[in-house]
Design an enzyme around this catalytic site. Structure first.
Site, mmCIF file in Angstrom:
data_model
loop_
_atom_site.group_PDB
_atom_site.id
_atom_site.type_symbol
_atom_site.label_atom_id
_atom_site.label_comp_id
_atom_site.label_asym_id
_atom_site.label_seq_id
_atom_site.Cartn_x
_atom_site.Cartn_y
_atom_site.Cartn_z
ATOM 1 N N HIS A 150 49.756 37.296 49.441
ATOM 2 C CA HIS A 150 49.040 38.102 48.443
ATOM 3 C C HIS A 150 49.883 38.971 47.601
ATOM 4 O O HIS A 150 51.060 39.523 48.024
ATOM 5 C CB HIS A 150 48.162 39.114 49.180
ATOM 6 N N GLU A 164 45.970 44.398 54.774
ATOM 7 C CA GLU A 164 45.317 43.362 54.243
ATOM 8 C C GLU A 164 45.481 42.415 55.574
ATOM 9 O O GLU A 164 44.731 41.282 55.598
ATOM 10 C CB GLU A 164 45.707 42.740 53.051
ATOM 11 N N HIS A 224 50.669 41.102 43.486
ATOM 12 C CA HIS A 224 50.026 41.436 42.229
ATOM 13 C C HIS A 224 50.734 40.826 41.024
ATOM 14 O O HIS A 224 51.576 41.881 40.071
ATOM 15 C CB HIS A 224 50.419 42.980 42.382
ATOM 16 N N GLU A 264 49.900 20.385 34.145
ATOM 17 C CA GLU A 264 49.984 20.042 35.701
ATOM 18 C C GLU A 264 49.203 20.960 36.811
ATOM 19 O O GLU A 264 49.229 20.856 37.838
ATOM 20 C CB GLU A 264 51.566 20.028 36.260
ATOM 21 N N HIS A 317 43.156 43.435 40.488
ATOM 22 C CA HIS A 317 44.055 43.634 41.809
ATOM 23 C C HIS A 317 45.119 42.634 41.871
ATOM 24 O O HIS A 317 46.591 42.963 41.998
ATOM 25 C CB HIS A 317 43.498 43.706 43.166
HETATM 26 P P1 13P Z 1 50.066 46.694 52.300
HETATM 27 O O1 13P Z 1 51.356 47.652 52.013
HETATM 28 O O2 13P Z 1 49.082 47.547 53.319
HETATM 29 O O3 13P Z 1 50.468 45.422 52.882
HETATM 30 O O4 13P Z 1 49.271 46.775 50.947
HETATM 31 C C1 13P Z 1 49.556 46.356 49.961
HETATM 32 C C2 13P Z 1 48.549 45.845 49.185
HETATM 33 O O5 13P Z 1 49.058 44.967 48.217
HETATM 34 C C3 13P Z 1 47.202 46.169 49.485
HETATM 35 O O6 13P Z 1 46.270 45.241 48.664
HETATM 36 ZN ZN ZN Z 2 47.309 44.328 46.913
#
Ligand code: 13P
Ligand code: ZN
Length: 301
Positions: A165, A141, A167, A195, A236
């Site tokens: 980023h 990413e 999940h 808040e 995602h």
């Molecule tokens: P990477 O292992 O390449 O960082 O990818 C993980 C991920 O969450 C892709 O969206």
């Molecule tokens: Zn991801």
């Protein structure tokens, strides 16, 4: 580079390495590396990083680069095209997680799981200057991270340094039951916990389901990052940005907690979103007024 230049550089590198060794300091002990590693570990503890899920980048300050330089590889690795172009960040250095690497392993072996990369002057290629040993590469990413850095740097007068980023379970679950638009998500999250509107007064953007890891999702995300510091990726996860590791982690944590509360409230309500009690739009306006924050009015009725 002439022989003399090379000799001088080797000497300087040697001195710097020796200086590091003598002072007992290593790259892993520098403040920004410790902050980065701690965030990776905190995210793992929260359950947001199954397997290699999620990634993190930090844009180094000039001082960071100067203190870190003595630990850089003698020879930077080859330039690699990114597939996107960010001229405004030409020459910038980033600390990044490695693709395929697990957040849970970062603290145990930073040099293998994370690395520092430098962008070329035109901002369309990078090269690794430290870490990511044994053939590691920056996160898949990386194009999205770099494009997000560029738009957040512009939006925050250079304050933004961190893009994260993850999940997180409840945010992802929300993307199955709500229309995938920024207004709907923002209103639900603002009203889930008092808040929230203070923590993310500009709201959250939403990107519909897309193939991850490429230039298209990078462009779609960075478009929304122009006026949001958090963007949801349907089915995602979540991208957030901030000036510090604390504020960036705190932003993602707040959004995920609000999503958790919303999901629980709906379950308690037999699946319905027609709640008996809620925060009104007038209530949101009042918070913004009392806390002196500028709220994204277009998300209010
Ligand atoms: P990477 O292992 O390449 O960082 O990818 C993980 C991920 O969450 C892709 O969206
Ligand atoms: Zn991801």
């Amino acid at each position: 580079m002439t022989f003399l230049d090379q000799a001088q550089e080797a000497l300087t590198q040697g001195f710097d390495t020796a200086r590091g060794a003598v002072s007992g300091v290593a790259m892993e002990q520098l403040g920004f590396v410790r902050g980065f590693v701690r965030l990776c570990n905190d995210g793992w503890d929260q359950g947001w990083h199954e397997r290699n899920g999620g990634n993190l980048t930090y844009r180094l300050t000039d001082e960071d680069v100067e203190t870190a330089r003595k630990f850089f590889d003698k020879e930077p690795r080859e330039w690699t095209p990114m597939g996107v172009e960010v001229p405004s960040l030409g020459g910038a250095y980033f600390l990044t997680t490695g693709t395929g690497n697990y957040m849970r392993n970062v603290a145990g072996n930073p040099k293998k799981n994370i690395g520092i990369v430098q962008l070329n002057e035109t901002g369309d290629a990078y090269r690794i200057v430290w870490g990511l040993i044994d053939g590691g590469r920056p996160t898949s990413e990386f194009p999205t991270h770099v494009m997000n850095h560029a738009v957040r740097v512009a939006a925050t007068d250079g304050e933004c340094r961190v893009i994260y980023h993850a999940h997180p379970t409840n945010v992802i679950a929300m993307t199955f039951v709500l229309p995938l638009d920024s207004r709907t998500f923002t209103r639900v999250l603002w009203k889930a916990m008092t808040e929230c509107v203070v923590v993310f007064p500009q709201g959250v953007g939403v990107v519909p389901w897309m193939v991850p890891g490429g230039a298209d999702i990078a462009k779609a995300t960075s478009e929304l990052m122009k006026d949001h510091d958090a963007v949801v990726w349907a089915q995602h996860g979540l991208f957030v940005s901030g000036a510090t590791f604390d504020s960036t982690f705190g932003l993602l944590h707040t959004i995920e907690k609000a999503a958790d509360i919303y999901g629980k409230a709906r379950m308690m309500n037999g699946g319905s979103d027609a709640f008996m009690n809620t925060i009104t739009d007038e209530g949101l306006r009042q918070i913004a007024k009392d806390f002196n924050i500028s709220i994204n009015e277009s998300y209010l009725d």
